[in-house]
Design an enzyme around this catalytic site. Structure first.
Site, PDB file in Angstrom:
ATOM      1  N   GLU A  60      -5.689  33.742  69.543  1.00  0.00           N
ATOM      2  CA  GLU A  60      -5.230  33.323  68.218  1.00  0.00           C
ATOM      3  C   GLU A  60      -5.538  34.464  67.240  1.00  0.00           C
ATOM      4  OE1 GLU A  60      -5.772  28.478  68.320  1.00  0.00           O
ATOM      5  OE2 GLU A  60      -7.551  29.674  67.937  1.00  0.00           O
ATOM      6  N   SER A 120     -15.174  31.076  66.559  1.00  0.00           N
ATOM      7  CA  SER A 120     -14.302  29.958  66.917  1.00  0.00           C
ATOM      8  C   SER A 120     -14.325  28.868  65.861  1.00  0.00           C
ATOM      9  CB  SER A 120     -14.658  29.383  68.289  1.00  0.00           C
ATOM     10  OG  SER A 120     -16.011  29.454  68.546  1.00  0.00           O
ATOM     11  N   ASN A 149      -8.183  24.286  68.381  1.00  0.00           N
ATOM     12  CA  ASN A 149      -9.285  23.366  68.127  1.00  0.00           C
ATOM     13  C   ASN A 149      -8.966  22.360  67.019  1.00  0.00           C
ATOM     14  OD1 ASN A 149     -11.031  24.077  70.138  1.00  0.00           O
ATOM     15  ND2 ASN A 149     -12.015  25.700  68.943  1.00  0.00           N
ATOM     16  N   HIS A 171      -9.253  35.458  68.122  1.00  0.00           N
ATOM     17  CA  HIS A 171      -9.960  34.393  68.840  1.00  0.00           C
ATOM     18  C   HIS A 171      -9.522  34.340  70.296  1.00  0.00           C
ATOM     19  CE1 HIS A 171     -10.973  29.904  69.430  1.00  0.00           C
ATOM     20  NE2 HIS A 171     -12.045  30.626  69.607  1.00  0.00           N
TER      21      HIS A 171
END
Ligand SMILES: NC(=O)c1ccc[n+]([C@@H]2O[C@H](COP(=O)([O-])OP(=O)(O)OC[C@H]3O[C@@H](n4cnc5c(N)ncnc54)[C@H](O)[C@@H]3O)[C@@H](O)[C@H]2O)c1
Length: 504
Positions: free
Chosen positions: A156, A123, A194, A144
Site C-alpha cells: 500500500e 501499519s 486493515n 506498507h
C-alpha cells in the site's frame, strides 16, 4: 516519474521481521542496500539472516549462485545513521511508536540529501503525523508491505496530507519495479486492507456473541460457503488475538470510536485471559498437545423434498434451480413480484439471507450467501425455535440433495457470510467515496492483502448493490446502533441504474 535507478542505494532502518523482508526485496531487485538498527549488532545479524535466505533461494533454483553472490556484495550493515547519507530511499521499519518514528526521521533529515525519498512501513500510525515531524514532508510516504514481505506482493503506497504526488508516484513505481503490486491510497486509519477487513472479524465475533453459532461452525461456513481461505477465528488465532485486537482498536480509535469499527468484547476477554492464539497454545481453539479440534455443526441426513416451487428471481442464488433439477428435485418456476423464495412441499420457504429473522416469518428458513453455490461444500441455514421441524428437515434435505453439508445456526439476521460480505462491500463503497482508493485498487488490495476470493466490488456486482444495501437496512432496523447503517455511497450505488448488477 519513474522508479528509482537500480544503482541508487536504499536504506532500511529497523532490521526486525519487516525490515529484513523489505531489504531482501530491494536487494534482489538489484539495489545496493544498507541496513541500520538501533541495537548494536542487529544489522549485521540481519545481513546474515538475509544471506541465509538467499542461500535457500539458490537451493530452490529461484536465484542463481552468481546473483546471490552479487546481492550479498551489495548488502552492507551500517554502524550509524550517518552512513546512510548517499541513499536515495530510506524505508523505516522500527518500533510502532509515533515519537520513535518522528525522532528517527528528524535525525535522518539532517543526514540524507533533500531529494532522498523517506518512507515508513507503519501499519497503524498516521503517515501524516509521522511526516509532520519533517521540514520537507512532501518527500515522505507510507510504503506498507505485508508479512512476509518477500512473498506477499501487495504494497500500500500511502500519501499523507503533505506527500507530493511526485514522491508517491516514485514510491509506487519503485515498488512495482521491485516486482510488487502497489496500490495507491490516502492516509486513513487502517489504509485499505486493515480498514475494509474489519467486519470479517467483527461479524464472526458478533454471531458468536449472540450465540448464533460456535467458532468451528462459523469458520467452516466462512470457508466452505463464503470461499474465504480461513475462518475469522482460526485466522485471528494465527495472527495473534492481541495483534488483531490492537489493529481493530487502533482503527476504531482513529475513527473517533465509529461504531462500524467497534472492537469485540468476546475477543477482549480472550486477550485478557492470555489466550492469544497459536503462539500461546490456546485462543479460540486449543493447540496444546492432544487437544481435539471441534467439528462444525453438521446436520444429520434428511430426505430430499420431491419438489420446490421457485418464486421470483433468486439473484445470486439462481444457480440453485439448475442444481436442484440435476439432483432430481423437481422445480416449478412461478413469476412472483412479491419476494423471492423456494417454497417447500410443507409450505415452508427457503429465502436467501436478507437481514430479516425467522421469528418474524416462522416458516421461513434462511440460507446463507455462497461465493459459488456449485462449489460450496457447506450451506448454513437459520430458523427460529418456532419453525416447524418438518419445514427445517425439508430445508436441510434440499441442500443435502445438492451435495452440501448443512450447518443449522441460530436465528441470526444476515446469517454469517451475507452480513460479512455486505459490510465489507459497504465499507469499500464508502472508502471510494471518501477518496481513499479506487475500486480497482481496493479489489486488488483485498485479494492480495487478505486473500479474499473476490474483491469487494466484484462481490458487489455479483450480489447486486441493491441487495447488499437492502440487507444492511434490515440489519440496521434490528440493530439501530449505526453499525449496519448503509453508507451514502452504497445508497447512491444501489439507487443508480447499474446494468452490471446481479451478473456474475
Ligand atoms: N510484523 C508485521 O506483520 C508488520 C506488517 C506490516 C507492517 N509492520 C510495521 O513494521 C514496523 C516494524 O515491525 P516489525 O514486526 O518488523 O518489528 P520488529 O520488532 O521485528 O523489528 C523492529 C526493529 O526496529 C529496531 N528499532 C527500534 N527502534 C529503532 C530506532 N529508533 N532506530 C533503529 N532501529 C530501531 C529494533 O531493534 C528491531 O530490530 C512497525 O512499524 C510495524 O507496525 C509490521
Amino acid at each position: 516519474m519513474t522508479a528509482l535507478d537500480l544503482s541508487s542505494p536504499v536504506a532500511v532502518v529497523g532490521t526486525g521481521t519487516m525490515g529484513q523482508g523489505i531489504a531482501q526485496v530491494a536487494l534482489v531487485a538489484g539495489h545496493p542496500v544498507r541496513l541500520y538498527d538501533a541495537v548494536p549488532g542487529r544489522a549485521r545479524d540481519a545481513a546474515d539472516a538475509i544471506g541465509a535466505r538467499l542461500d535457500r533461494l539458490v537451493e530452490k533454483d529461484r536465484l542463481t549462485a552468481a546473483d546471490r553472490d552479487a546481492a550479498r556484495a551489495r548488502l552492507t550493515p551500517a554502524g550509524s545513521l550517518a552512513e546512510l547519507a548517499d541513499c536515495a530511499l530510506v524505508v523505516e521499519a522500527v518500533l510502532e511508536r509515533l515519537d520513535v518514528k518522528q525522532e528517527l526521521f528528524r535525525e535522518l533529515e539532517d543526514i540524507v540529501s533533500e531529494d532522498c525519498l523517506l518512507a515508513t512501513n507503519t501499519s497503524s500510525l498516521s503517515v501524516t503525523a509521522i511526516g509532520g515531524a519533517l521540514r520537507h514532508p512532501g518527500r515522505f510516504v507510507g510504503l506498507h508491505f505485508f508479512n512476509p514481505a518477500p512473498l506477499l506482493p501487495l504494497v500500500e503506497v500511502v500519501s499523507g496530507f503533505a506527500t507530493d504526488v511526485t514522491s508517491a508516484t516514485r514510491a509506487y513505481e519503485t515498488a512495482r519495479a521491485w516486482g510488487k503490486t502497489p496500490v495507491a491510497c490516502a492516509d486513513t486509519p487502517g489504509f485499505i486492507v486493515n480498514r475494509i477487513a474489519r467486519p470479517f472479524y467483527a461479524e464472526a465475533f458478533a454471531v458468536y456473541e449472540s450465540q448464533g453459532a460456535d467458532p468451528a461452525t462459523i469458520d467452516a461456513v466462512l470457508r466452505e460457503c463464503g470461499g474465504f481461505r480461513m475462518g475469522a477465528f482460526e485466522l485471528t488465532d494465527l495472527i495473534g488475538q492481541d495483534v488483531n485486537e490492537s489493529v481493530t482498536h487502533s482503527v476504531w480509535q482513529s475513527f473517533f470510536q465509529d461504531v462500524r469499527f467497534a472492537p469485540s468484547l468476546a475477543q477482549r476477554r480472550l486477550v485478557e485471559s492470555g489466550r492469544l492464539g497459536r503462539k500461546s497454545g490456546q485462543g479460540w481453539y486449543d493447540y496444546r498437545d492432544g487437544a481435539e479440534r471441534p467439528e462444525p455443526h453438521t446436520a444429520e441426513k434428511r430426505p430430499a423434498p420431491a419438489y420446490v416451487v421457485a418464486e421470483g428471481d433468486l439473484g445470486p442464488a439462481g444457480e440453485l434451480l439448475a442444481m436442484a433439477r440435476e439432483a432430481g428435485v423437481q422445480v416449478r418456476e412461478e413469476d412472483e413480484d412479491n419476494g423471492t423464495r423456494l417454497v417447500l412441499p410443507s409450505g415452508g420457504e427457503l429465502v436467501l439471507a436478507d437481514g430479516q429473522t425467522s421469528v418474524e416469518f416462522r416458516d421461513v428458513v434462511y440460507f446463507d450467501l455462497a461465493l459459488d453455490y456449485r462449489r460450496a461444500t457447506r450451506i448454513a441455514l437459520s430458523a427460529c425455535q418456532d419453525t416447524s421441524p418438518q419445514v427445517l428437515a425439508e430445508a436441510i434435505g434440499f441442500f443435502q440433495a445438492l451435495g452440501k453439508d448443512v450447518s443449522v445456526i441460530g436465528d441470526v439476521p444476515g446469517m454469517i457470510v451475507a452480513r460479512t460480505v455486505a459490510r465489507i462491500v459497504d465499507l469499500a463503497h464508502d472508502a471510494v467515496a471518501k477518496g481513499v482508493a479506487t475500486e480497482e485498487d481496493i479489489d486488488t488490495a483485498m485479494r492480495l492483502g487478505v486473500n479474499y476470493p473476490l474483491g469487494p466490488f466484484e462481490w458487489s456486482r455479483r450480489v447486486g448493490a441493491t441487495r447488499v444495501h437492502d440487507l444492511l437496512e434490515e440489519l440496521n432496523l434490528r440493530d439501530p446502533s449505526g453499525r449496519y447503517a448503509p453508507s451514502l455511497a452504497l445508497y447512491r450505488h444501489a439507487h443508480a441504474a447499474d446494468p452490471r448488477e446481479g451478473t456474475p
